[in-house]
Design an enzyme around this catalytic site. Sequence first.
Site, PDB file in Angstrom:
ATOM      1  CE  LYS A 185     -21.827   4.972 -41.795  1.00 60.80           C
ATOM      2  NZ  LYS A 185     -21.896   3.506 -41.619  1.00 60.80           N
ATOM      3  CE1 TYR A 188     -23.619   3.287 -47.222  1.00 62.47           C
ATOM      4  CE2 TYR A 188     -25.479   4.576 -46.445  1.00 62.47           C
ATOM      5  CZ  TYR A 188     -24.193   4.114 -46.277  1.00 62.47           C
ATOM      6  OH  TYR A 188     -23.473   4.477 -45.152  1.00 62.47           O
ATOM      7  CG  ASN A 220     -20.273   1.778 -38.773  1.00 64.49           C
ATOM      8  OD1 ASN A 220     -20.905   2.719 -39.214  1.00 64.49           O
ATOM      9  ND2 ASN A 220     -19.969   0.716 -39.505  1.00 64.49           N
ATOM     10  CG  HIS A 222     -19.368   6.182 -46.119  1.00 67.63           C
ATOM     11  ND1 HIS A 222     -19.538   4.915 -46.616  1.00 67.63           N
ATOM     12  CD2 HIS A 222     -18.834   6.919 -47.136  1.00 67.63           C
ATOM     13  CE1 HIS A 222     -19.154   4.888 -47.883  1.00 67.63           C
ATOM     14  NE2 HIS A 222     -18.718   6.096 -48.225  1.00 67.63           N
ATOM     15  CD  GLU A 239     -18.437   6.404 -51.688  1.00 69.18           C
ATOM     16  OE1 GLU A 239     -17.654   6.851 -50.830  1.00 69.18           O
ATOM     17  OE2 GLU A 239     -18.877   5.235 -51.644  1.00 69.18           O
TER      18      GLU A 239
HETATM   19  P1  GDP Z   1     -17.875   0.066 -44.295  1.00 66.58           P
HETATM   20  O1  GDP Z   1     -17.289   0.377 -45.644  1.00 66.58           O
HETATM   21  O2  GDP Z   1     -16.832  -0.325 -43.283  1.00 66.58           O
HETATM   22  O3  GDP Z   1     -18.775   1.163 -43.771  1.00 66.58           O
HETATM   23  O4  GDP Z   1     -18.782  -1.252 -44.465  1.00 66.58           O
HETATM   24  P2  GDP Z   1     -19.749  -1.730 -45.659  1.00 66.58           P
HETATM   25  O5  GDP Z   1     -19.586  -0.864 -46.864  1.00 66.58           O
HETATM   26  O6  GDP Z   1     -19.543  -3.190 -45.825  1.00 66.58           O
HETATM   27  O7  GDP Z   1     -21.201  -1.538 -45.036  1.00 66.58           O
HETATM   28  C1  GDP Z   1     -21.841  -0.282 -45.036  1.00 66.58           C
HETATM   29  C2  GDP Z   1     -22.499  -0.070 -43.686  1.00 66.58           C
HETATM   30  O8  GDP Z   1     -23.576  -1.010 -43.535  1.00 66.58           O
HETATM   31  C3  GDP Z   1     -21.617  -0.315 -42.475  1.00 66.58           C
HETATM   32  O9  GDP Z   1     -20.804   0.790 -42.134  1.00 66.58           O
HETATM   33  C4  GDP Z   1     -22.655  -0.614 -41.402  1.00 66.58           C
HETATM   34  O10 GDP Z   1     -23.225   0.586 -40.894  1.00 66.58           O
HETATM   35  C5  GDP Z   1     -23.721  -1.375 -42.176  1.00 66.58           C
HETATM   36  N1  GDP Z   1     -23.572  -2.839 -42.137  1.00 66.58           N
HETATM   37  C6  GDP Z   1     -22.716  -3.577 -42.888  1.00 66.58           C
HETATM   38  N2  GDP Z   1     -22.872  -4.891 -42.669  1.00 66.58           N
HETATM   39  C7  GDP Z   1     -23.862  -5.001 -41.754  1.00 66.58           C
HETATM   40  C8  GDP Z   1     -24.492  -6.129 -41.121  1.00 66.58           C
HETATM   41  O11 GDP Z   1     -24.172  -7.290 -41.357  1.00 66.58           O
HETATM   42  N3  GDP Z   1     -25.476  -5.860 -40.203  1.00 66.58           N
HETATM   43  C9  GDP Z   1     -25.868  -4.583 -39.921  1.00 66.58           C
HETATM   44  N4  GDP Z   1     -26.856  -4.421 -39.017  1.00 66.58           N
HETATM   45  N5  GDP Z   1     -25.305  -3.496 -40.496  1.00 66.58           N
HETATM   46  C10 GDP Z   1     -24.314  -3.698 -41.410  1.00 66.58           C
HETATM   47 MG    MG Z   2     -18.324   0.667 -47.477  1.00 64.41          MG
END
Ligand code: GDP
Ligand code: MG
Length: 163
Positions: free
Chosen positions: A10, A50, A127, A130, A141
């Site tokens: 990212k 997304y 973080n 992805h 993807e």
């Molecule tokens: P991943 O698969 O571990 O990346 O997590 P997800 O697919 O659930 O979420 C996508 C991305 O959205 C995450 O990597 C974070 O950058 C962001 N994100 C997810 N949940 C939250 C949240 O509750 N708060 C915030 N600020 N960012 C979030």
């Molecule tokens: Mg995810």
Amino acid sequence: MIQQTLVLIKPDGVARGLTGEIIKRFEQRGLKIVALKLVKIDNDLAKQHYTEDISKRLGEKVRNMLLNFITEGPIIAMIIEGVNAIENVRKIVGVTESKAALPGTIRGDFSHVSYSYADKKEIAIKNLVHASADETDAKNETALWFSIDEIFDYKRAGDEHIL
Ligand code: GDP
Ligand code: MG
């Protein structure tokens, strides 16, 4: 079972100069990079990555924060291949919330922020990486980010000791 999975470094990972460090983590595990590019994406592609599903799962607000974040600067997209690559890559990356990510994972070694801190600032949690969540996401993807002629099938020195 040999799988392919999509990994994005990212904007925070590229801007912090951590691309080599991150890519190394996958290579040292014996996983193979079969496609890779540096790109800055527009809102259209960001929305295809997304998808609406993110809104259903995490809410429209988080999706919008993610769309802003992923388009703010150049990112590295890659396809990583290996036995159970989807699960292996997710393990190397660590859990979503940087605060909870274990040391030894990419997120746990290079980030530390909590959901509540990021939410208060109204930004996606930075973080670094992805990684596709499951087989369906990996299939969609990899096809979204790369055409067939950008994906390479090759032998790596050392494969005979790994595969
Ligand atoms: P991943 O698969 O571990 O990346 O997590 P997800 O697919 O659930 O979420 C996508 C991305 O959205 C995450 O990597 C974070 O950058 C962001 N994100 C997810 N949940 C939250 C949240 O509750 N708060 C915030 N600020 N960012 C979030
Ligand atoms: Mg995810």
